[in-house]
Design an enzyme around this catalytic site. Structure first.
Site: not given
Ligand SMILES: [Zn+2]
Length: 192
Positions: A58, A122
């Site tokens: 994060e 990601e």
């Molecule tokens: Zn993520």
């Protein structure tokens, strides 16, 4: 709460780490450094290393400004090089980095928007997050079983941990490949 060192190094960040009571298996970040953990993700984390994996991921989203539309195409293309530069930028603040991780616990609940990220984002968050996790003194190898546990949850996964995330097998392979690099960063710049 704010870690002055980190926000000094990466302009415009005001870090805050929040825990929200919810059965949802989720965690997310907003531009500027607000990170929220739902209590529902803690059993999937299993232990402190697992929490550090999510935290690193994060924090990486925030530092890479994945929620920021101003992110340039060029920055996206650089991929791994960017992760290394950012990890280097964090290295003068190892104590603050660690304290960022530790602040995950016990802060009041805040609820906000969930930001969907692209698959490329990601992958970047995985790579940078692995380095941050190791630099903060946690075991980067725990990222692999964590993401495997997450993918085994199937359809229960909310946006941040669902369709945009990399294929589970590819993700495990990539993370395994990056563990030595993360350990090297931890050895050179980390807190222990
Ligand atoms: Zn993520």
């Amino acid at each position: 709460m704010q870690a002055k060192g980190a926000s000094d190094r990466v302009a415009g960040f005001k870090w805050s780490f929040n825990v929200a009571q919810s059965n949802e298996v989720n965690a997310w970040c907003m531009p500027g450094g607000k990170v929220v953990f739902y209590t529902g993700i803690l059993p999937v984390c299993q232990d402190e290393d697992g929490i550090a994996v999510v935290m690193g991921h994060e924090v990486a989203h925030a530092i890479a400004r994945h929620g920021n539309e101003r992110m340039s195409q060029g920055l996206l293309v650089q991929g791994g090089g960017m992760a290394l530069d950012l990890a280097t930028a964090m290295t003068n603040q190892p104590e603050q980095t660690r304290s960022l991780f530790q602040q995950a616990y016990g802060i009041g609940a805040t609820v906000g928007a969930i930001l969907p990220f692209s698959r490329l984002h990601e992958s970047e968050a995985d790579e940078m997050g692995l380095i941050f996790t190791a630099m903060a003194g946690y075991d980067p190898s725990k990222a692999v079983p964590f993401w495997e546990r997450m993918s085994s949850l199937g359809g229960q996964r909310p946006p941040e941990f669902l369709s945009t995330h990399p294929d589970p097998e590819k993700r495990s392979a990539k993370l395994n490949e990056l563990i030595p690099l993360a350990r090297a960063y931890a050895k050179k710049y980390g807190t222990n």
